[in-house]
Design an enzyme around this catalytic site. Sequence first.
Site, PDB file in Angstrom:
ATOM      1  N   HIS A   1     -24.927  23.213   0.413  1.00  0.00           N
ATOM      2  CA  HIS A   1     -25.020  23.600  -0.996  1.00  0.00           C
ATOM      3  C   HIS A   1     -24.004  24.686  -1.290  1.00  0.00           C
ATOM      4  O   HIS A   1     -23.823  25.577  -0.455  1.00  0.00           O
ATOM      5  CB  HIS A   1     -26.431  24.123  -1.295  1.00  0.00           C
TER       6      HIS A   1
ATOM      7  N   LYS B   1      -1.356   7.365  -5.963  1.00  0.00           N
ATOM      8  CA  LYS B   1      -2.134   8.600  -5.756  1.00  0.00           C
ATOM      9  C   LYS B   1      -1.249   9.826  -5.909  1.00  0.00           C
ATOM     10  O   LYS B   1      -1.729  10.901  -6.276  1.00  0.00           O
ATOM     11  CB  LYS B   1      -2.847   8.595  -4.397  1.00  0.00           C
TER      12      LYS B   1
ATOM     13  N   GLY C   1      -4.252  -8.691 -12.140  1.00  0.00           N
ATOM     14  CA  GLY C   1      -4.642  -9.105 -10.802  1.00  0.00           C
ATOM     15  C   GLY C   1      -3.444  -9.435  -9.930  1.00  0.00           C
ATOM     16  O   GLY C   1      -2.289  -9.313 -10.352  1.00  0.00           O
TER      17      GLY C   1
ATOM     18  N   CYS D   1       0.824  -1.207   0.000  1.00  0.00           N
ATOM     19  CA  CYS D   1       0.000   0.000   0.000  1.00  0.00           C
ATOM     20  C   CYS D   1       0.859   1.259   0.000  1.00  0.00           C
ATOM     21  O   CYS D   1       0.742   2.111  -0.879  1.00  0.00           O
ATOM     22  CB  CYS D   1      -0.916  -0.035   1.219  1.00  0.00           C
TER      23      CYS D   1
HETATM   24  P1  FAD Z   1       0.778  -5.722   1.989  1.00  0.00           P
HETATM   25  O1  FAD Z   1       0.522  -4.275   1.980  1.00  0.00           O
HETATM   26  O2  FAD Z   1       1.145  -6.354   0.687  1.00  0.00           O
HETATM   27  O3  FAD Z   1       1.932  -5.978   3.043  1.00  0.00           O
HETATM   28  C1  FAD Z   1       2.485  -7.240   3.207  1.00  0.00           C
HETATM   29  C2  FAD Z   1       3.877  -7.089   3.768  1.00  0.00           C
HETATM   30  O4  FAD Z   1       4.346  -8.363   4.161  1.00  0.00           O
HETATM   31  C3  FAD Z   1       4.879  -6.566   2.748  1.00  0.00           C
HETATM   32  O5  FAD Z   1       5.515  -5.424   3.257  1.00  0.00           O
HETATM   33  C4  FAD Z   1       5.857  -7.713   2.554  1.00  0.00           C
HETATM   34  O6  FAD Z   1       7.185  -7.273   2.356  1.00  0.00           O
HETATM   35  C5  FAD Z   1       5.723  -8.465   3.864  1.00  0.00           C
HETATM   36  N1  FAD Z   1       6.057  -9.892   3.775  1.00  0.00           N
HETATM   37  C6  FAD Z   1       5.673 -10.775   2.825  1.00  0.00           C
HETATM   38  N2  FAD Z   1       6.126 -12.011   3.109  1.00  0.00           N
HETATM   39  C7  FAD Z   1       6.826 -11.895   4.269  1.00  0.00           C
HETATM   40  C8  FAD Z   1       7.532 -12.824   5.071  1.00  0.00           C
HETATM   41  N3  FAD Z   1       7.593 -14.110   4.757  1.00  0.00           N
HETATM   42  N4  FAD Z   1       8.143 -12.362   6.182  1.00  0.00           N
HETATM   43  C9  FAD Z   1       8.085 -11.041   6.534  1.00  0.00           C
HETATM   44  N5  FAD Z   1       7.412 -10.128   5.801  1.00  0.00           N
HETATM   45  C10 FAD Z   1       6.793 -10.559   4.696  1.00  0.00           C
HETATM   46  N6  FAD Z   1      -5.887  -0.519  -2.047  1.00  0.00           N
HETATM   47  C11 FAD Z   1      -6.724   0.470  -1.654  1.00  0.00           C
HETATM   48  O7  FAD Z   1      -7.502   0.264  -0.716  1.00  0.00           O
HETATM   49  N7  FAD Z   1      -6.716   1.692  -2.266  1.00  0.00           N
HETATM   50  C12 FAD Z   1      -5.897   1.964  -3.324  1.00  0.00           C
HETATM   51  O8  FAD Z   1      -5.933   3.075  -3.855  1.00  0.00           O
HETATM   52  C13 FAD Z   1      -5.025   0.939  -3.766  1.00  0.00           C
HETATM   53  N8  FAD Z   1      -4.177   1.160  -4.797  1.00  0.00           N
HETATM   54  C14 FAD Z   1      -3.321   0.165  -5.178  1.00  0.00           C
HETATM   55  C15 FAD Z   1      -2.465   0.393  -6.270  1.00  0.00           C
HETATM   56  C16 FAD Z   1      -1.590  -0.584  -6.659  1.00  0.00           C
HETATM   57  C17 FAD Z   1      -0.660  -0.317  -7.821  1.00  0.00           C
HETATM   58  C18 FAD Z   1      -1.523  -1.818  -5.952  1.00  0.00           C
HETATM   59  C19 FAD Z   1      -0.551  -2.896  -6.359  1.00  0.00           C
HETATM   60  C20 FAD Z   1      -2.378  -2.067  -4.912  1.00  0.00           C
HETATM   61  C21 FAD Z   1      -3.285  -1.082  -4.510  1.00  0.00           C
HETATM   62  N9  FAD Z   1      -4.160  -1.304  -3.457  1.00  0.00           N
HETATM   63  C22 FAD Z   1      -5.038  -0.305  -3.088  1.00  0.00           C
HETATM   64  C23 FAD Z   1      -4.218  -2.584  -2.747  1.00  0.00           C
HETATM   65  C24 FAD Z   1      -3.459  -2.480  -1.401  1.00  0.00           C
HETATM   66  O9  FAD Z   1      -2.141  -2.042  -1.635  1.00  0.00           O
HETATM   67  C25 FAD Z   1      -3.455  -3.833  -0.720  1.00  0.00           C
HETATM   68  O10 FAD Z   1      -4.778  -4.304  -0.629  1.00  0.00           O
HETATM   69  C26 FAD Z   1      -2.865  -3.722   0.678  1.00  0.00           C
HETATM   70  O11 FAD Z   1      -1.544  -3.265   0.628  1.00  0.00           O
HETATM   71  C27 FAD Z   1      -2.923  -5.080   1.375  1.00  0.00           C
HETATM   72  O12 FAD Z   1      -2.386  -4.937   2.652  1.00  0.00           O
HETATM   73  P2  FAD Z   1      -1.725  -6.191   3.416  1.00  0.00           P
HETATM   74  O13 FAD Z   1      -1.336  -5.678   4.745  1.00  0.00           O
HETATM   75  O14 FAD Z   1      -2.617  -7.337   3.295  1.00  0.00           O
HETATM   76  O15 FAD Z   1      -0.434  -6.562   2.547  1.00  0.00           O
END
Ligand code: FAD
Length: 464
Positions: A451, A47, A268, A38
Amino acid sequence: MKIIIIGAGPGGYETALLAAERGVEVVLVESGHVGGTCLNEGCIPTKSFCKNAEVLDGLREAESFGITGLDFGFDFSSVVSRKNAVVEQLRGGVEGLLAHKNITLVRGKASFKDEHTITVIPSEVEGSPQEYTADYVIIATGSVSASLPIPGADLPGILTSKEILDIEEVPQRLCVIGGGVIGLEFASVFRSFGSEVTVLEYCKDILPRFDTDLAKRLKQSLGKRGIEINTQAQVTSIEKLDSEYRITYLRKGKEETVLADKVLMAVGRKANVGSLNLADIGLEYTGRGITVDDRTMQTNIPHIYAVGDINGKMMLAHAATFQGIVALDHIMGIENHIDLSVMPAAVFTSPEAASVGMTEDECKEKGIPVKCLKSFFRANGKAVTMGQTDGFCKLVVAAQPKDGQSSPYMTGQLLGCHLYGPHASDIVQEACALVTRKATLEEFKDIIHTHPTLAEVLQSAAHS
Ligand code: FAD
């Protein structure tokens, strides 16, 4: 009580902060940057790009606001450095918060040794693996970009949503494979940056999970901005020619091609289960992600939870955060009233689109009688003053069941809101509050709106 949280994205770090505030001992493991996808590669950097696109579009239409004599250039490297500065500022803020709450932040890659023990391979080359044990584990390792199993998909230079954030110049021709949220956002900003953009989408409509009415109208709107969107386009191969790519796709049985300088693969994302060693501890997961209980985020191993993209339920940052709260509350035996089924979503194209609750199609499929009320931004005073009249708003409201029909909803209950137009991502929030609190149309009509505001588009729909 001690909790290990794996992954410091919006699922992991927000849960860590809340847990620490409640007096829980927290170990947070992160293999990359704090803030996750994120903050570092998703919501925030995109953004920042959107803001640059908005400023550029504003300058282009300055003459229609009587501003003449503007002569401006566009330096894309400044767009990228501004984005980096924004990300670094916010990342510093999160790191500061984690330190302030005394959360143990371990830098490295975590995997399960057993149900209660995590092994972490440190990020620093010279460090040796460390083991941590806890009463509970919350997995929040997020997702990674998916690709297509077609020839050429792994050619060097085919970009993911991460790599496109750091390209050195604006491509003259950009082909975006995938007309979902991420693909369309990049299509929209790069069109503003000056690229000729072609989007290839496999499904019948763009934004497959959104209201079809909204998707069709937004497609037209983006088309008017010069973005070519081909739906029902099945990409079959990508070839590298001398200095360009040839993308071949099948459309209604006919083979067609697009030539582009850069290709963005935006088909995706898939749950990041790879390195966790889940099979060895018997934790259930499928191709979609870790299997969890819908209400608690608990896995088949009762003291292990999985929140955010990793469970494949709803790949949105705020979904990850709220799933984290739900999981923590369940661990701590705290009751809450969070309804994860009402999850707002936004598409930061220009114009923006946003949605909350059930779509008309979904209601039809489930046999729920509904009526739909619409209004248009061209009749909204504020939108006219802004010169941004493209857009509409649609409210989905539970209707009186006919003879022989039944409905689980109160007649008049607001079930969904779907809109595109200026600031749609902000406007949807009011509808989200109403849908969450099960408000009826009559109750909504009683709420006074300032408004002239864009939010009046909701009132106009309610009164239509
Ligand atoms: P993540 O944010 O992916 O965090 C997971 C973390 O775990 C990462 O930092 C990774 O390094 C760490 N990790 C992975 N495996 C391990 C391991 N084995 N050991 C230790 N650490 C590990 N969502 C919105 O709501 N609004 C938006 O505008 C939006 N825009 C987006 C634009 C793009 C280009 C992308 C790709 C995604 C966007 N998203 C948006 C989706 C959003 O980024 C994700 O839904 C969100 O980041 C998910 O959060 P999370 O905590 O599940 O995982």
